[in-house]
Design a protein around this motif. Structure first.
Motif, PDB file in Angstrom:
ATOM      1  N   TYR A  47     -73.001  -3.273  19.073  1.00  0.00           N
ATOM      2  CA  TYR A  47     -73.042  -1.912  19.614  1.00  0.00           C
ATOM      3  C   TYR A  47     -72.165  -1.713  20.856  1.00  0.00           C
ATOM      4  CZ  TYR A  47     -76.968  -1.576  16.421  1.00  0.00           C
ATOM      5  OH  TYR A  47     -77.755  -1.593  15.293  1.00  0.00           O
ATOM      6  N   LYS A  48     -71.383  -2.775  21.173  1.00  0.00           N
ATOM      7  CA  LYS A  48     -70.447  -2.690  22.312  1.00  0.00           C
ATOM      8  C   LYS A  48     -71.182  -2.269  23.596  1.00  0.00           C
ATOM      9  CE  LYS A  48     -66.378  -1.702  19.491  1.00  0.00           C
ATOM     10  NZ  LYS A  48     -67.053  -1.961  18.196  1.00  0.00           N
ATOM     11  N   ILE A  49     -72.279  -2.971  23.865  1.00  0.00           N
ATOM     12  CA  ILE A  49     -73.095  -2.691  25.041  1.00  0.00           C
ATOM     13  C   ILE A  49     -72.734  -3.670  26.151  1.00  0.00           C
ATOM     14  CG2 ILE A  49     -75.441  -2.573  25.954  1.00  0.00           C
ATOM     15  CD1 ILE A  49     -76.428  -2.041  23.143  1.00  0.00           C
ATOM     16  N   LYS A  50     -72.578  -3.146  27.355  1.00  0.00           N
ATOM     17  CA  LYS A  50     -72.284  -3.987  28.505  1.00  0.00           C
ATOM     18  C   LYS A  50     -73.364  -3.813  29.574  1.00  0.00           C
ATOM     19  CE  LYS A  50     -67.251  -3.899  27.933  1.00  0.00           C
ATOM     20  NZ  LYS A  50     -65.951  -3.557  28.584  1.00  0.00           N
ATOM     21  N   PRO A  93     -80.923  -8.029  28.205  1.00  0.00           N
ATOM     22  CA  PRO A  93     -82.128  -8.846  27.951  1.00  0.00           C
ATOM     23  C   PRO A  93     -83.397  -8.206  28.510  1.00  0.00           C
ATOM     24  CG  PRO A  93     -80.311 -10.230  28.698  1.00  0.00           C
ATOM     25  CD  PRO A  93     -79.866  -8.822  28.894  1.00  0.00           C
ATOM     26  N   LYS A  94     -83.324  -7.664  29.716  1.00  0.00           N
ATOM     27  CA  LYS A  94     -84.494  -7.022  30.311  1.00  0.00           C
ATOM     28  C   LYS A  94     -84.885  -5.770  29.538  1.00  0.00           C
ATOM     29  CE  LYS A  94     -83.675  -8.635  35.041  1.00  0.00           C
ATOM     30  NZ  LYS A  94     -83.398  -8.211  36.452  1.00  0.00           N
ATOM     31  N   ALA A  95     -83.880  -5.001  29.095  1.00  0.00           N
ATOM     32  CA  ALA A  95     -84.169  -3.789  28.336  1.00  0.00           C
ATOM     33  C   ALA A  95     -84.842  -4.125  27.008  1.00  0.00           C
ATOM     34  CB  ALA A  95     -82.873  -3.007  28.097  1.00  0.00           C
ATOM     35  N   ARG A  96     -84.364  -5.184  26.354  1.00  0.00           N
ATOM     36  CA  ARG A  96     -84.961  -5.566  25.073  1.00  0.00           C
ATOM     37  C   ARG A  96     -86.407  -6.032  25.253  1.00  0.00           C
ATOM     38  NH1 ARG A  96     -81.579  -9.404  21.424  1.00  0.00           N
ATOM     39  NH2 ARG A  96     -82.814  -8.339  19.821  1.00  0.00           N
ATOM     40  N   GLU A  97     -86.661  -6.799  26.300  1.00  0.00           N
ATOM     41  CA  GLU A  97     -88.020  -7.265  26.548  1.00  0.00           C
ATOM     42  C   GLU A  97     -88.945  -6.091  26.849  1.00  0.00           C
ATOM     43  OE1 GLU A  97     -91.257  -9.653  26.878  1.00  0.00           O
ATOM     44  OE2 GLU A  97     -89.260 -10.131  26.073  1.00  0.00           O
ATOM     45  N   ARG A  98     -88.451  -5.149  27.617  1.00  0.00           N
ATOM     46  CA  ARG A  98     -89.255  -3.964  27.938  1.00  0.00           C
ATOM     47  C   ARG A  98     -89.558  -3.163  26.677  1.00  0.00           C
ATOM     48  NH1 ARG A  98     -87.815   0.413  32.704  1.00  0.00           N
ATOM     49  NH2 ARG A  98     -89.574   1.824  32.335  1.00  0.00           N
ATOM     50  N   LEU A  99     -88.585  -3.066  25.791  1.00  0.00           N
ATOM     51  CA  LEU A  99     -88.766  -2.327  24.540  1.00  0.00           C
ATOM     52  C   LEU A  99     -89.809  -3.005  23.657  1.00  0.00           C
ATOM     53  CD1 LEU A  99     -87.850  -0.057  22.604  1.00  0.00           C
ATOM     54  CD2 LEU A  99     -86.041  -1.598  21.805  1.00  0.00           C
ATOM     55  N   ARG A 100     -89.762  -4.326  23.574  1.00  0.00           N
ATOM     56  CA  ARG A 100     -90.698  -5.055  22.712  1.00  0.00           C
ATOM     57  C   ARG A 100     -92.135  -4.954  23.206  1.00  0.00           C
ATOM     58  NH1 ARG A 100     -86.807  -9.568  23.341  1.00  0.00           N
ATOM     59  NH2 ARG A 100     -85.288  -9.453  21.642  1.00  0.00           N
ATOM     60  N   TYR A 114     -82.663   8.285  22.567  1.00  0.00           N
ATOM     61  CA  TYR A 114     -83.826   7.456  22.893  1.00  0.00           C
ATOM     62  C   TYR A 114     -84.039   7.605  24.391  1.00  0.00           C
ATOM     63  CZ  TYR A 114     -87.338   3.862  22.528  1.00  0.00           C
ATOM     64  OH  TYR A 114     -88.542   3.202  22.526  1.00  0.00           O
ATOM     65  N   PHE A 115     -84.978   8.489  24.748  1.00  0.00           N
ATOM     66  CA  PHE A 115     -85.112   8.942  26.126  1.00  0.00           C
ATOM     67  C   PHE A 115     -86.002   7.990  26.906  1.00  0.00           C
ATOM     68  CE2 PHE A 115     -85.926  12.183  29.481  1.00  0.00           C
ATOM     69  CZ  PHE A 115     -84.594  12.482  29.733  1.00  0.00           C
ATOM     70  N   SER A 116     -85.414   6.863  27.256  1.00  0.00           N
ATOM     71  CA  SER A 116     -86.128   5.816  27.982  1.00  0.00           C
ATOM     72  C   SER A 116     -85.101   4.980  28.727  1.00  0.00           C
ATOM     73  CB  SER A 116     -86.908   4.940  27.003  1.00  0.00           C
ATOM     74  OG  SER A 116     -87.287   3.722  27.605  1.00  0.00           O
ATOM     75  N   GLU A 117     -85.543   4.356  29.847  1.00  0.00           N
ATOM     76  CA  GLU A 117     -84.659   3.467  30.593  1.00  0.00           C
ATOM     77  C   GLU A 117     -84.186   2.302  29.742  1.00  0.00           C
ATOM     78  OE1 GLU A 117     -87.426   4.729  31.700  1.00  0.00           O
ATOM     79  OE2 GLU A 117     -87.115   5.567  33.715  1.00  0.00           O
ATOM     80  N   VAL A 118     -84.847   2.071  28.618  1.00  0.00           N
ATOM     81  CA  VAL A 118     -84.420   1.021  27.702  1.00  0.00           C
ATOM     82  C   VAL A 118     -83.000   1.270  27.217  1.00  0.00           C
ATOM     83  CG1 VAL A 118     -84.791   0.146  25.368  1.00  0.00           C
ATOM     84  CG2 VAL A 118     -86.705   0.310  26.963  1.00  0.00           C
ATOM     85  N   ALA A 119     -82.647   2.525  26.979  1.00  0.00           N
ATOM     86  CA  ALA A 119     -81.321   2.858  26.455  1.00  0.00           C
ATOM     87  C   ALA A 119     -80.516   3.733  27.410  1.00  0.00           C
ATOM     88  CB  ALA A 119     -81.453   3.565  25.104  1.00  0.00           C
TER      89      ALA A 119
END
Length: 611
Positions: A289-292, A300-307, A330-335
């Motif tokens: 997804y070309k995420i930086k 990593p922190k965003a993924r853990e928070r999402l899970r 996706y209206f969250s600090e995760v994304a």
């Protein structure tokens, strides 16, 4: 064999120059300092000097973060930390220590009129006797064009427009500090056109034969640009929108729209599900997804928070991505790096209306207002400049914050985001009773939505936009209030229709058709003007087009966006489905009706200033 000796000489010369700079009087400072909003020069001394503290002697001095003794109260004054601003502040300090001198620089021209720099402008007027400002323009970020509509190029290979500043301080008797108005003279000139023409003019002219225009910078902004002050006092009778709607916030910023926002809800859901998947490595998700990562967001922190979020599926919602362009996010600090607390509490999943307004623009015409009922991003109405969201209602509770059903009543607990003083003024002028929620009958009562509709009508008045163009470019718009109950009723009604049109909650008569069957794939978007033999057409590929599109509708802009072109170009490579084809025709109809309503607004107001 002589290079080492030559190198020693250079080192000695540099050291001697440094000693002179530190101890001897400096009367001339000149340069082309770097322009960098994210400054690498983080020294405590210069940071303190910008804020009015000379760390060398502990004395208070001129403060760029204040104007006329009051703090700027800017939410994001970071541009005052730009390297070129620090250079100017350092040079100003050196000349003040000497007592007289000249500062000559070519820099970013943003300080000439940006509201954030008003303290800097005031400070320069206090220090110097004569300010000569030659605006070389060439700002491709703002799509600057010459007054005749021709090309305007930068004198450097950069996007940011530039200006030459010559600041002169004459010797003064000890202890004599004349009043700023009597002392400082400010002169302005500008140069438009192609680069070679600017080079030639600069090589053939000097300060003595330049056609300077003396200007009178006025509080509160002290603009270093010519300004028609005849209408200023009239314009300032109105209330600034930030004085009326006290809670406002810059639109959300994801910093990764291609991941966090999508036209298709299913596509967005698949991305978020992959982000939750423990069997997919962080690096693989980042590559797909070309995420930086950034300073404030790490994958990593965003993924853990999402899970670990049991309510993760509730964060999918629609946003007003661009004018007439609703998308899923996706209206969250995760994304989304900065979804904004105010938008989460007062707008997301709530019944609300919002004005989206740009504070400052270089555009020739001010068109920077759009109503929404969903969260909108910072670049909603302008490509480069952030737009602020002004929610009409403030909620004491949010669906996103509920703990259990016992707190469900909080969702309905809301109040209008309107200053009490403004409400009282409206009630007194109009001789109407204010109702706390929604709209009144406008015969005996008015409500929050009537005020928003009235403001929306005023802000769409062509005469308002032209009459106050110089002021609308530099700060949030001001709203004049009529004491004419009948006029208020008319304008509120027209504003209500505009609001419904722009939210796509009512239909104007459809004027466009889509006559040719085919792939419906958007390839090359172009417009052919109407002729006697053929109506105006918006082509989406070589064979298919929308027909009966008037020129003025095709050229309709909201802020920095040409609406009909932007909507299609954002879907390049996509086959439009039936609903999208109908939606586009409805946009055409809404824009056509908007143009008609704008004329009706001017006709209702009649003479200006509004009464």
């Amino acid at each position: 064999t002589h290079l080492p000796l030559f190198g020693d000489w250079l080192v000695k010369e540099a050291r001697q120059a440094t000693r002179i700079k530190q101890s001897a009087p400096i009367m001339v400072v000149l340069g082309n300092p770097p322009y960098s909003g994210h400054s690498a020069n983080q020294g405590e001394w210069i940071a303190g000097l910008l804020r009015g503290l000379d760390g060398l002697n502990g004395q208070r001095t001129s403060n760029y973060f204040q104007v006329d003794g009051a703090l700027l109260n800017e939410r994001n004054p970071k541009w005052l930390n730009d390297d070129y601003v620090k250079f100017i502040r350092f040079a100003q300090w050196r000349i003040e220590r000497t007592g007289h001198g000249i500062l000559a620089v070519i820099t970013n021209h943003g300080y000439l009129d940006n509201p954030t720099f008003r303290g800097m402008r005031r400070s320069l007027m206090e220090t110097f006797d004569d300010l000569y400002l030659l605006d070389l323009h060439g700002n491709s970020k703002k799509k600057e064009k010459a007054p005749d509509g021709g090309k305007d190029e930068n004198v450097f290979d950069i996007q940011q427009g530039v200006a030459i500043g010559l600041f002169i301080r004459a010797p003064r008797p000890v202890g004599e500090e004349p009043e700023i108005k009597a002392r400082c003279r400010v002169y302005h000139a500008e140069l438009w056109g192609e680069r070679e023409g600017k080079y030639q003019w600069l090589s053939e002219n000097d300060i003595g034969d330049t056609a300077w225009q003396e200007i009178q910078p006025q509080a509160p902004y002290y603009l270093f640009l010519p300004q028609n002050t005849d209408l200023l006092s009239e314009y300032e009778q109105g209330w600034k929108i930030t004085e009326i709607m006290l809670v406002n916030v810059l639109g959300f910023q994801s910093h990764r729209d291609s991941f966090a926002v999508d036209i298709e809800q299913d596509c967005l859901q698949q991305r978020i599900k992959k982000m939750r998947d423990k069997d997919i490595a962080d690096q693989e998700v980042a590559e797909i997804y070309k995420i930086k990562d950034s300073r404030d967001w790490q994958l990593p922190k965003a993924r853990e928070r999402l899970r670990t979020d049991p309510d993760w599926q509730e964060k999918f919602l629609q946003c007003a991505y661009r004018p007439f362009d609703m998308r899923w996010c996706y209206f969250s600090e995760v994304a989304i790096e900065r979804p904004r607390r105010e938008l989460k509490q007062h707008v997301a999943n709530q019944e609300n209306l919002c004005l989206n307004v740009v504070r400052q623009t270089k555009a020739t015409h001010w068109r920077h207002v759009m109503v929404t009922d969903k969260p909108a991003p910072a670049i909603f109405v302008e490509i480069k400049d952030g737009s602020s969201v002004f929610p009409l209602y403030l909620y004491s509770g949010s669906k996103n914050d509920l703990i259990d059903e016992a707190e469900a009543h909080l969702i309905q607990s809301r109040r209008a985001n309107l200053a009490p003083e403004w409400i009282q003024l409206c009630a007194a002028c109009l001789n109407l009773v204010y109702v706390e929620d929604k709209a009144g009958d406008l015969e005996n009562a008015f409500g929050p939505e009537d005020i928003l509709h009235y403001a929306y009508a005023i802000f769409h008045s062509p005469t308002y936009r032209n009459r106050y163009a110089a002021f609308l470019k530099i700060d949030f718009p001001r709203l004049p209030l009529t004491a004419n109950q009948s006029l208020f009723r008319q304008l509120s009604s027209l504003g209500a229709e505009l609001t419904a049109l722009h939210l796509m909650k009512c239909d104007a008569p459809v004027i466009a058709n889509y006559p040719v069957a085919g792939s419906n794939r958007v390839d090359t978007v172009r417009y052919t003007e109407p002729t006697d033999a053929m109506p105006g057409r918006v082509w989406i590929n070589a064979a298919q087009y929308f027909q009966d599109i008037p020129c003025e509708v095709w050229n309709f802009h909201i802020g920095g966006y040409q609406v009909l072109a932007k909507w299609l170009k954002d879907r390049k490579g996509r086959a439009l489905n039936f609903d999208e084809l109908i939606h586009y025709q409805r946009i055409v109809a809404a824009l056509q009706r908007t143009l008609e309503i704008q004329q009706e607004i001017d006709a209702a107001i009649g003479e200006w200033p509004i009464r």
